[in-house]
Design an enzyme around this catalytic site. Structure first.
Site, PDB file in Angstrom:
ATOM      1  CD  GLU A   1     -36.530 -27.020 -33.910  1.00  0.00           C
ATOM      2  OE1 GLU A   1     -36.424 -28.228 -34.143  1.00  0.00           O
ATOM      3  OE2 GLU A   1     -37.190 -26.576 -32.951  1.00  0.00           O
TER       4      GLU A   1
ATOM      5  CD  GLU B   1     -31.269  -3.176 -33.185  1.00  0.00           C
ATOM      6  OE1 GLU B   1     -31.664  -2.482 -34.144  1.00  0.00           O
ATOM      7  OE2 GLU B   1     -32.007  -3.966 -32.569  1.00  0.00           O
TER       8      GLU B   1
END
Length: 296
Positions: free
Chosen positions: A83, A114
């Protein structure tokens, strides 16, 4: 693995009968629990401010902001990073998000990713992490191995290290110079950290990137003067920003917008200083990219 001490894993005493509640009751309690998030963040504003200063310092040295995380945390980092390009006109590499398992993990969890410390080191090495960069590890639990591995590698190369966790005394905080811990309490749905914890992370990342961009001249007054006009809506927004910043007419804003090669900031300086494009560009350079400094 002992999760007993993690607030993010505890059961919320208000929702032990969640499956028996009406839709209205569920929504009301979600709303009430979400309202606790900004108050929890307020307690960490001093730490957030420290990290903002470090990001600005990094940018001024030509460094980058790198978010790393797994699952929801990794996705939020990528969201904030992408963004920044249309909002602040940054280059895609200036703010980046890395997620355990790569971009495939944006849609589907990559098994075991992870839990790998070495994977984060590989990912950071691949983008050429260096001492001018700042790495922000994001983990609601505060114990994700992928994040810890990335922070360890960041220390090796001399990059600045910060973290965002949703538990106090988080393990990842031990690997950071600037830890941020925002404890929002047990989720209404036990362990579902995409809820309050995810909201807290999103709000903190909003603060970090927005305040940092203001700090390097990407904003004039409260206007996005480096917005990228990549579609029709944003072209019109760009013209309106020029109008708001200079109090000129739509026709003048449109004309200067084109003369400035669609660079909003340049058009504003041209109008406010009654300058040619070339002179206005020189003023912006002298003002280090800040419109206010350029016009003064």
């Amino acid at each position: 693995m002992n999760l007993d001490n993690l607030t993010t894993e505890k059961r919320n005493s208000r929702t032990t009968h969640l499956d028996e509640m009406s839709t209205q009751e569920i929504l009301m309690i979600m709303n009430e629990e979400d309202a606790k998030v900004p108050l929890a963040i307020k307690e960490s504003l001093a730490q957030i401010e420290q990290v903002v200063h470090k990001i600005i310092e990094s940018f001024k040295q030509g460094g980058r902001l790198i978010y790393i995380g797994a699952g929801t945390s990794g996705r939020l980092g990528i969201l904030d990073a992408v963004e920044c390009v249309p909002t602040f006109g940054t280059k895609p590499e200036q703010v980046q998000g890395l997620i355990a398992g790569g971009l495939d993990a944006m849609m589907v969890a990559v098994e075991g990713a992870e839990d790998s410390e070495s994977l984060a080191q590989t990912d950071l090495a691949a983008i050429g992490l260096n001492e001018t960069d700042i790495v922000i590890g994001i983990a609601a639990s505060g114990r994700t191995p992928y994040v810890i591995g990335g922070l360890e590698y960041a220390k090796e190369v001399g990059a600045t290290r910060a973290t965002v966790a949703c538990n106090k005394n988080a393990k990842i905080s031990q690997y950071a110079e600037f830890p941020i811990e925002v404890e929002v309490g047990a989720e209404i749905l036990t362990g579902s950290t995409r809820l309050k914890s995810g909201t807290a992370q999103k709000l903190v990342l909003n603060m970090l990137s927005t305040a940092s961009m203001i700090g390097i001249g990407k904003v004039y007054k409260n206007l996005m003067v480096d917005v990228q006009p990549t579609n029709e809506k944003l072209v019109e927004r760009a013209k309106r920003i020029i109008m708001e910043a200079t109090e000129c007419s739509y026709e003048v804003a449109s004309q200067k917008y084109l003369e400035a090669n669609q660079e909003v900031k340049l058009a504003i300086v041209m109008i406010l200083t009654d300058s040619t494009k070339e002179v206005a560009a020189e003023k912006l350079i002298a003002g280090q990219g800040f419109v206010r400094k350029a016009i003064n």
